[in-house]
Design a protein around this motif. Structure first.
Motif, PDB file in Angstrom:
ATOM      1  N   SER A 212     -19.725   8.787 -13.904  1.00 19.24           N
ATOM      2  CA  SER A 212     -18.868   9.844 -14.353  1.00 19.24           C
ATOM      3  C   SER A 212     -18.551  10.518 -12.876  1.00 19.24           C
ATOM      4  O   SER A 212     -19.080  10.506 -11.671  1.00 19.24           O
ATOM      5  CB  SER A 212     -19.993  10.811 -14.805  1.00 19.24           C
ATOM      6  OG  SER A 212     -20.996  11.119 -14.074  1.00 19.24           O
TER       7      SER A 212
ATOM      8  N   ALA B  97     -16.982   0.875   4.490  1.00 14.86           N
ATOM      9  CA  ALA B  97     -17.347   1.659   3.212  1.00 14.86           C
ATOM     10  C   ALA B  97     -18.684   0.922   2.547  1.00 14.86           C
ATOM     11  O   ALA B  97     -18.736   0.649   1.691  1.00 14.86           O
ATOM     12  CB  ALA B  97     -16.261   1.326   2.117  1.00 14.86           C
TER      13      ALA B  97
ATOM     14  N   GLY C 229     -31.026   3.411  -5.784  1.00 13.36           N
ATOM     15  CA  GLY C 229     -30.233   2.104  -6.012  1.00 13.36           C
ATOM     16  C   GLY C 229     -30.119   1.076  -5.085  1.00 13.36           C
ATOM     17  O   GLY C 229     -31.265   0.538  -5.355  1.00 13.36           O
TER      18      GLY C 229
END
Ligand SMILES: Cc1cc2nc3c(=O)[nH]c(=O)nc-3n(C[C@H](O)[C@H](O)[C@H](O)COP(=O)(O)OP(=O)(O)OC[C@H]3O[C@@H](n4cnc5c(N)ncnc54)[C@H](O)[C@@H]3O)c2cc1C
Length: 504
Positions: free
Chosen positions: A52, A210, A236
């Motif tokens: 999201s 990144a 994560g």
């Protein structure tokens, strides 16, 4: 063997990296994505998300460009509200205590909508975020700003971005850990990469870093975030150990932003050391606004109803970490149990259930039972009952006279059965990063000059978040600055190549 050359080398394999790759590819550059993780664990933190993202919009018509599959009949059943840029700015300013960098924040907010549309135009399919909507007057009422999620969540988002990138000619390599930047004293000219047991150099017109923050680096966490941060669970990927930050700082890049801060949440006490792709976000326990949280003394320690969940959850992990024993129990009664998010229904949950508060007090491991019973009594007696309970909005149903108030959604804990869930602190990502120029994402050095050939995106950009974070902004930041960085890196690389040709 001749050295490889790509116009743009992108380091990392999460959302920010893939957006950078897509943008550089769109600009006509040859692109390689170097992802440290093996393919099975690739995709960084982005893969663990619900997919999201937060973006501004002024009307349902705006949303149609992102939620492209939405029918008129479906729209009738949904209340998306609106989220003008002013509201996004307000949320960013409020949660960061006005410490977000204004130039970076401006890019983040004002480019959020067109970047969501860009992703949709590339082929990412979004659906309405109904899972966390509350039903009100026969419609799904969503949290304005975070109303769309990628099909398949973070897993689907990363898989689709990768598929689109490869289809467009981007090379993606897994188990390719970038070790350092090749810097000639003036510009970054490429990277040194370890692929399996082989170390090689890849030349580049420009490099986009990144490759995440340092949340999975226990030693750096303790060094920069402070004592006890070695004890937290990583929500994560285990691959974000600060490599990109280290290699940029080594060649003179400027650090920027809240290096002592991070996003951290209440996370099941028995969750594993790193994120688990099968359980995903399931270890989080984000329904605390519907109940209370107590520590080992049985005392409440935070205003569970201070604001909407997505504006408080990212800072409450820190508060839990500071409690004795670094844990808390979340307590609910039967009035709210049916409203708990799906995270509370996973098999791997640390939960107790009881028919009376006395029985519950005995079952709360590590908690002083008398302290707890006394606290519930005081809490129940302090609730103003004249306002209706309404979980979808800030209902103002508050306590009075408590040292630690509950400002919204205050309901007595008096209706059995009672349920309690034990949480510790789970770190999501670190806020400190590199200083970049806001409109190009080009990395800035310690003399405040732009570093030729070097760009950064995603968690690596410092200065955007500070103290706290509005939910859904990590993917937005990665997409906005990934897109900016990829485009600017391609322009620099292709400009350089054109120049070389002219001089040849
Ligand atoms: C459980 C969880 C749920 C979340 N939910 C949401 C959500 O719903 N919405 C939202 O907006 N945000 C969410 N976030 C935050 C969001 O995941 C991050 O802010 C965002 O995905 C960061 O993107 P990124 O591309 O910068 O980093 P990542 O996606 O973490 O990617 C970094 C990549 O760099 C790679 N890498 C690291 N070192 C090297 C190296 N030396 N060489 C090559 N590659 C390297 C890693 O393997 C990884 O692929 C969530 C995070 C977690 C952990």
């Amino acid at each position: 063997m001749a050295k490889e050359f790509y116009d743009v080398v992108v380091v990392g394999g999460g959302n920010a990296a893939l957006c950078a790759a897509l943008a550089a590819n769109e600009a006509g550059a040859s692109v390689v994505v170097l992802e440290r993780a093996p393919e099975a664990e690739s995709g960084g933190n982005s893969r663990y998300t619900s997919g999201s993202l937060r973006f501004s919009y002024n009307s349902v018509d705006n949303l149609r460009a992102v939620l492209r599959d939405l029918s008129d009949a479906e729209i009738e059943t949904m209340d998306f509200g609106t989220y003008p840029v002013e509201d996004f700015f307000d949320d960013m300013f409020r949660v960061t205590n006005y410490r977000t960098d204004p130039l970076l924040c401006e890019q983040l907010v004002t480019r959020s909508y067109d970047t969501a549309v860009w992703l949709a135009s590339k082929g990412i399919r979004f659906i309405p975020r109904l899972a966390h909507a509350f039903q009100s007057e026969g419609r799904f009422k969503m949290s304005p700003g975070v109303v769309a999620e990628a099909i398949g969540g973070g897993e689907g988002l990363v898989a689709r971005e990768t598929e689109i990138a490869i289809k467009n000619g981007v090379t993606v390599r897994y188990s390719a850990r970038v070790l350092s930047l090749n810097f000639d004293g003036h510009a970054v000219r490429g990277v040194r990469v370890k692929t399996g047991a082989t170390i090689s150099d890849i030349d580049a017109g420009a490099v986009v870093l990144a490759c995440g923050g340092f949340e999975a680096n226990l030693e750096w966490r303790t060094r920069y975030l402070g004592p006890q941060w070695d004890l937290v669970k990583v929500r994560g990927t285990r691959f974000n150990t600060g490599d990109g930050l280290r290699m940029a700082l080594e060649i003179g890049a400027a650090p920027f932003g809240n290096w002592g801060g991070c996003h951290a949440v209440g996370w099941d006490s028995n969750a594993p050391e790193f994120g688990d792709l099968i359980v995903g976000t399931g270890y989080q326990k984000h329904s605390y606004p519907l109940g209370i949280m107590v520590n080992a003394e049985g005392r409440r320690f935070v205003d569970e109803g201070a604001d909407l969940r997505h504006l408080t959850y990212a800072k409450y992990g820190h508060v839990i970490l500071k409690q004795p024993g670094q844990f808390a129990w979340q307590i609910f009664d039967s009035k709210t149990i049916s409203l708990l998010r799906e995270d509370y229904r996973i098999k791997q949950v640390t939960k107790v259930k009881a028919d009376t508060l006395d029985e519950l007090a005995r079952k709360l491991e590590g908690v002083n039972p008398n302290g707890f019973l006394d606290e519930v009594r005081r809490f129940n007696n302090a609730i103003q009952t004249d306002l209706p309970f309404s979980p979808a909005v800030r209902d103002g149903r508050a306590t009075t006279g408590l040292d630690i108030p509950k400002s919204n959604w205050a309901l007595k804990l008096d209706q059995p059965p009672f349920e309690a869930y034990q949480v510790g602190c789970g770190i999501t990502f670190t806020f400190g990063g590199l200083r970049v120029e806001a409109t190009t994402a080009q990395v800035i050095d310690l003399d405040l000059g732009a570093m030729p050939g070097l760009y950064a995106a995603g968690e690596m950009v410092g200065g955007i978040f500070c103290f706290n974070y509005p939910g859904g902004t990590g993917l937005t930041s990665g997409s906005v600055f990934g897109r900016i960085a990829g485009g600017a890196a391609a322009r620099e690389a292709l400009g350089g190549r054109a120049q070389q040709r002219a001089f040849a």
